[in-house]
Design an enzyme around this catalytic site. Structure first.
Site: not given
Length: 244
Positions: A135, A157
């Site tokens: 990401s 995350y």
């Protein structure tokens, strides 16, 4: 020509679904892995497939997926580690349970799948393509929130996706001599279930719109191909030009 075989985690929806469809369109046998049924994905496949439903945080389940893949197809050519979770709690409010979930699902499962697919299967055939979905958050720590935490991907995350990128590079250096490549695709803001309802600031992107899962899948399909045989240890940002 013998068909290639690909394992795709998180294949029931979103980016994983798009990847499975893209690989199937290229005449690749797809192994669909997800905790949820992959019914919608299966309806759009054009080739051979096999479905496994379970928890990728379970080492026993990962062993089962790999064992059954070898049993039914005899080999594993491509591994796409896509499944993930995204907690949105702030540093102040995030619990250890939330932290552990994202680290385990996003990073630990990626490590386990890579380890168990490479040794002995890809090693013995001296060929393989590994693509890890990371990401932009793993590259820049996530969006600047200016004090607002709602909607911003959380610290677990970002840390897990940054870990996926570092793991990708480490693995690439370790197994390149076996003709196995290991790369990462880093999506920016993309329209999926994880991003639904989140207001992303995309006006400052050179391509100022949300990405589509099919655009991430196209990058994965290239890195999974034989044409990408001299590319390894790279992070391909598919993000509308946000990170440059």
């Amino acid at each position: 020509m013998e068909k290639e075989v690909a394992i795709i985690t998180g294949a029931a929806s979103g980016i994983g679904q798009a990847i499975a469809i893209a690989l199937s369109e290229r005449n690749i046998c797809t192994i669909l892995v997800d905790k949820n049924p992959c019914t919608e994905t299966i309806q759009q496949l054009t080739g051979d497939f096999f479905e496994h439903n379970g928890d990728i945080n379970s080492e026993a389940f990962i062993d089962e997926v790999i064992t059954n893949t070898i049993k039914h197809f005899g080999k594993i050519d491509i591994l796409v580690n896509n499944a993930g979770t995204c907690g949105r709690s702030s540093l102040e409010t995030m619990t250890l349970e939330e932290w552990t979930r994202d680290i385990s699902t996003n990073l630990q499962s990626t490590f386990l799948f890579i380890q168990k697919v490479v040794y002995p299967h890809m090693k013995e055939q001296k060929y393989g393509r590994i693509i890890n979905i990371s990401s932009i958050s793993g590259m820049n720590g996530g969006a600047i929130s200016e004090g607002e935490t709602v909607g911003r991907s959380g610290p677990a995350y970002a840390a897990s996706k940054g870990g996926v990128i570092a793991l990708t590079k480490w693995v690439a250096k370790e197994i390149g001599f076996l003709h196995i490549t290991c790369n990462s695709v880093a999506p920016g803001a993309t329209e999926t279930g994880i991003t639904k309802g989140v207001n992303y600031e995309i006006s400052n992107q050179p391509i100022n719109r949300m990405g589509q899962p099919s655009e991430i899948a196209a990058a994965v399909a290239f890195l999974a191909s034989k044409e990408a045989s001299y590319i390894t240890g790279q992070v391909l940002a598919v993000d509308g030009g946000l990170y440059m």
